[in-house]
Design a protein around this motif. Structure first.
Motif, PDB file in Angstrom:
ATOM      1  N   ARG A 125    -132.523 -25.574 108.807  1.00  0.00           N
ATOM      2  CA  ARG A 125    -132.626 -26.051 110.183  1.00  0.00           C
ATOM      3  C   ARG A 125    -133.355 -27.387 110.328  1.00  0.00           C
ATOM      4  O   ARG A 125    -134.361 -27.492 111.039  1.00  0.00           O
ATOM      5  CB  ARG A 125    -133.271 -24.972 111.045  1.00  0.00           C
ATOM      6  CG  ARG A 125    -132.449 -23.672 110.958  1.00  0.00           C
ATOM      7  CD  ARG A 125    -132.842 -22.637 111.914  1.00  0.00           C
ATOM      8  NE  ARG A 125    -132.656 -23.113 113.271  1.00  0.00           N
ATOM      9  CZ  ARG A 125    -133.108 -22.469 114.320  1.00  0.00           C
ATOM     10  NH1 ARG A 125    -133.745 -21.353 114.170  1.00  0.00           N
ATOM     11  NH2 ARG A 125    -132.929 -22.956 115.517  1.00  0.00           N
ATOM     12  N   PRO A 126    -132.860 -28.424 109.676  1.00  0.00           N
ATOM     13  CA  PRO A 126    -133.501 -29.737 109.798  1.00  0.00           C
ATOM     14  C   PRO A 126    -133.492 -30.271 111.226  1.00  0.00           C
ATOM     15  O   PRO A 126    -134.312 -31.108 111.576  1.00  0.00           O
ATOM     16  CB  PRO A 126    -132.673 -30.635 108.867  1.00  0.00           C
ATOM     17  CG  PRO A 126    -131.374 -29.939 108.714  1.00  0.00           C
ATOM     18  CD  PRO A 126    -131.676 -28.467 108.835  1.00  0.00           C
ATOM     19  N   GLU A 127    -132.610 -29.722 112.063  1.00  0.00           N
ATOM     20  CA  GLU A 127    -132.552 -30.169 113.457  1.00  0.00           C
ATOM     21  C   GLU A 127    -133.814 -29.817 114.241  1.00  0.00           C
ATOM     22  O   GLU A 127    -134.065 -30.379 115.307  1.00  0.00           O
ATOM     23  CB  GLU A 127    -131.315 -29.588 114.157  1.00  0.00           C
ATOM     24  CG  GLU A 127    -131.354 -28.097 114.375  1.00  0.00           C
ATOM     25  CD  GLU A 127    -130.885 -27.256 113.189  1.00  0.00           C
ATOM     26  OE1 GLU A 127    -130.790 -26.022 113.364  1.00  0.00           O
ATOM     27  OE2 GLU A 127    -130.640 -27.807 112.104  1.00  0.00           O
ATOM     28  N   LEU A 128    -134.637 -28.922 113.710  1.00  0.00           N
ATOM     29  CA  LEU A 128    -135.913 -28.602 114.364  1.00  0.00           C
ATOM     30  C   LEU A 128    -136.962 -29.672 114.093  1.00  0.00           C
ATOM     31  O   LEU A 128    -137.986 -29.730 114.772  1.00  0.00           O
ATOM     32  CB  LEU A 128    -136.418 -27.235 113.900  1.00  0.00           C
ATOM     33  CG  LEU A 128    -135.559 -26.041 114.287  1.00  0.00           C
ATOM     34  CD1 LEU A 128    -136.149 -24.759 113.722  1.00  0.00           C
ATOM     35  CD2 LEU A 128    -135.400 -25.943 115.792  1.00  0.00           C
ATOM     36  N   PHE A 129    -136.709 -30.505 113.092  1.00  0.00           N
ATOM     37  CA  PHE A 129    -137.641 -31.567 112.722  1.00  0.00           C
ATOM     38  C   PHE A 129    -137.103 -32.943 113.102  1.00  0.00           C
ATOM     39  O   PHE A 129    -137.825 -33.787 113.602  1.00  0.00           O
ATOM     40  CB  PHE A 129    -137.902 -31.483 111.214  1.00  0.00           C
ATOM     41  CG  PHE A 129    -138.933 -32.451 110.707  1.00  0.00           C
ATOM     42  CD1 PHE A 129    -140.268 -32.303 111.044  1.00  0.00           C
ATOM     43  CD2 PHE A 129    -138.566 -33.491 109.880  1.00  0.00           C
ATOM     44  CE1 PHE A 129    -141.224 -33.195 110.568  1.00  0.00           C
ATOM     45  CE2 PHE A 129    -139.508 -34.390 109.397  1.00  0.00           C
ATOM     46  CZ  PHE A 129    -140.833 -34.228 109.747  1.00  0.00           C
ATOM     47  N   LEU A 130    -135.804 -33.145 112.866  1.00  0.00           N
ATOM     48  CA  LEU A 130    -135.173 -34.434 113.134  1.00  0.00           C
ATOM     49  C   LEU A 130    -134.059 -34.275 114.152  1.00  0.00           C
ATOM     50  O   LEU A 130    -133.276 -33.347 114.085  1.00  0.00           O
ATOM     51  CB  LEU A 130    -134.594 -35.030 111.841  1.00  0.00           C
ATOM     52  CG  LEU A 130    -135.598 -35.324 110.738  1.00  0.00           C
ATOM     53  CD1 LEU A 130    -134.873 -35.697 109.459  1.00  0.00           C
ATOM     54  CD2 LEU A 130    -136.526 -36.439 111.165  1.00  0.00           C
ATOM     55  N   GLY A 160    -136.577 -44.519 105.973  1.00  0.00           N
ATOM     56  CA  GLY A 160    -136.142 -44.089 104.653  1.00  0.00           C
ATOM     57  C   GLY A 160    -136.842 -42.817 104.207  1.00  0.00           C
ATOM     58  O   GLY A 160    -136.228 -41.947 103.573  1.00  0.00           O
ATOM     59  N   LEU A 161    -138.127 -42.682 104.527  1.00  0.00           N
ATOM     60  CA  LEU A 161    -138.862 -41.468 104.175  1.00  0.00           C
ATOM     61  C   LEU A 161    -138.277 -40.263 104.902  1.00  0.00           C
ATOM     62  O   LEU A 161    -138.057 -39.216 104.296  1.00  0.00           O
ATOM     63  CB  LEU A 161    -140.350 -41.615 104.512  1.00  0.00           C
ATOM     64  CG  LEU A 161    -141.183 -40.353 104.295  1.00  0.00           C
ATOM     65  CD1 LEU A 161    -141.204 -39.949 102.825  1.00  0.00           C
ATOM     66  CD2 LEU A 161    -142.584 -40.541 104.827  1.00  0.00           C
ATOM     67  N   LEU A 162    -137.999 -40.391 106.191  1.00  0.00           N
ATOM     68  CA  LEU A 162    -137.451 -39.265 106.957  1.00  0.00           C
ATOM     69  C   LEU A 162    -136.072 -38.875 106.453  1.00  0.00           C
ATOM     70  O   LEU A 162    -135.741 -37.688 106.362  1.00  0.00           O
ATOM     71  CB  LEU A 162    -137.420 -39.601 108.442  1.00  0.00           C
ATOM     72  CG  LEU A 162    -138.796 -39.748 109.106  1.00  0.00           C
ATOM     73  CD1 LEU A 162    -138.646 -40.202 110.548  1.00  0.00           C
ATOM     74  CD2 LEU A 162    -139.588 -38.460 109.021  1.00  0.00           C
ATOM     75  N   THR A 163    -135.262 -39.862 106.085  1.00  0.00           N
ATOM     76  CA  THR A 163    -133.940 -39.568 105.524  1.00  0.00           C
ATOM     77  C   THR A 163    -134.092 -38.825 104.202  1.00  0.00           C
ATOM     78  O   THR A 163    -133.410 -37.829 103.951  1.00  0.00           O
ATOM     79  CB  THR A 163    -133.136 -40.866 105.315  1.00  0.00           C
ATOM     80  OG1 THR A 163    -132.950 -41.491 106.585  1.00  0.00           O
ATOM     81  CG2 THR A 163    -131.786 -40.592 104.687  1.00  0.00           C
ATOM     82  N   TRP A 164    -135.006 -39.295 103.353  1.00  0.00           N
ATOM     83  CA  TRP A 164    -135.251 -38.627 102.070  1.00  0.00           C
ATOM     84  C   TRP A 164    -135.732 -37.199 102.293  1.00  0.00           C
ATOM     85  O   TRP A 164    -135.299 -36.278 101.600  1.00  0.00           O
ATOM     86  CB  TRP A 164    -136.272 -39.418 101.256  1.00  0.00           C
ATOM     87  CG  TRP A 164    -136.488 -38.812  99.904  1.00  0.00           C
ATOM     88  CD1 TRP A 164    -135.788 -39.069  98.769  1.00  0.00           C
ATOM     89  CD2 TRP A 164    -137.455 -37.815  99.572  1.00  0.00           C
ATOM     90  NE1 TRP A 164    -136.267 -38.297  97.740  1.00  0.00           N
ATOM     91  CE2 TRP A 164    -137.293 -37.520  98.202  1.00  0.00           C
ATOM     92  CE3 TRP A 164    -138.447 -37.155 100.295  1.00  0.00           C
ATOM     93  CZ2 TRP A 164    -138.081 -36.582  97.556  1.00  0.00           C
ATOM     94  CZ3 TRP A 164    -139.223 -36.222  99.641  1.00  0.00           C
ATOM     95  CH2 TRP A 164    -139.046 -35.943  98.290  1.00  0.00           C
ATOM     96  N   MET A 165    -136.624 -37.006 103.258  1.00  0.00           N
ATOM     97  CA  MET A 165    -137.127 -35.664 103.538  1.00  0.00           C
ATOM     98  C   MET A 165    -136.001 -34.735 103.977  1.00  0.00           C
ATOM     99  O   MET A 165    -135.929 -33.592 103.535  1.00  0.00           O
ATOM    100  CB  MET A 165    -138.222 -35.724 104.612  1.00  0.00           C
ATOM    101  CG  MET A 165    -139.508 -36.337 104.114  1.00  0.00           C
ATOM    102  SD  MET A 165    -140.752 -36.512 105.413  1.00  0.00           S
ATOM    103  CE  MET A 165    -141.014 -34.811 105.873  1.00  0.00           C
ATOM    104  N   ARG A 166    -135.117 -35.241 104.856  1.00  0.00           N
ATOM    105  CA  ARG A 166    -133.991 -34.417 105.316  1.00  0.00           C
ATOM    106  C   ARG A 166    -133.113 -34.008 104.140  1.00  0.00           C
ATOM    107  O   ARG A 166    -132.703 -32.860 104.031  1.00  0.00           O
ATOM    108  CB  ARG A 166    -133.154 -35.168 106.353  1.00  0.00           C
ATOM    109  CG  ARG A 166    -131.944 -34.374 106.839  1.00  0.00           C
ATOM    110  CD  ARG A 166    -131.101 -35.094 107.866  1.00  0.00           C
ATOM    111  NE  ARG A 166    -130.948 -36.511 107.672  1.00  0.00           N
ATOM    112  CZ  ARG A 166    -130.070 -37.076 106.829  1.00  0.00           C
ATOM    113  NH1 ARG A 166    -129.296 -36.337 106.071  1.00  0.00           N
ATOM    114  NH2 ARG A 166    -129.988 -38.384 106.744  1.00  0.00           N
ATOM    115  N   GLU A 167    -132.837 -34.942 103.242  1.00  0.00           N
ATOM    116  CA  GLU A 167    -131.923 -34.674 102.131  1.00  0.00           C
ATOM    117  C   GLU A 167    -132.553 -33.856 101.008  1.00  0.00           C
ATOM    118  O   GLU A 167    -131.845 -33.154 100.297  1.00  0.00           O
ATOM    119  CB  GLU A 167    -131.409 -35.996 101.563  1.00  0.00           C
ATOM    120  CG  GLU A 167    -130.536 -36.758 102.541  1.00  0.00           C
ATOM    121  CD  GLU A 167    -130.194 -38.160 102.078  1.00  0.00           C
ATOM    122  OE1 GLU A 167    -130.724 -38.600 101.019  1.00  0.00           O
ATOM    123  OE2 GLU A 167    -129.409 -38.829 102.772  1.00  0.00           O
TER     124      GLU A 167
END
Length: 80
Positions: free
Chosen positions: A31-36, A18-25
């Motif tokens: 370029r979120p694909e560089l992190f996730l 949930g934290l990673l989803t929140w961070m992405r949004e």
């Protein structure tokens, strides 16, 4: 420092997923694909520490976060 979201699901434990989803949004503007990668999993080459311990010791994506937990992301990728 982040506050726990309120509203739907606020009574459920907050997990790393949930934290990673929140961070992405909310935080990753370019370029979120560089992190996730796929399925909002961390990309290879990014270390995640929860309270200074490798998150793989605590269940990775299903690790339940508690108030006061410190999350650190470290990139092992670099240019040359």
């Amino acid at each position: 420092v982040l506050s726990r979201p309120t509203g739907s699901g606020a009574d459920e434990p907050l997990k790393m997923r949930g934290l990673l989803t929140w961070m992405r949004e909310n935080l990753l503007k370019e370029r979120p694909e560089l992190f996730l990668g796929e399925g909002d999993a961390l990309r290879a080459g990014i270390l995640c520490l929860v309270n200074d311990a490798d998150w793989e010791l605590g269940g990775t994506m299903d690790h339940e976060l508690e108030d006061g937990d410190e999350i650190t992301f470290i990139s092992t990728l670099h240019g040359g």
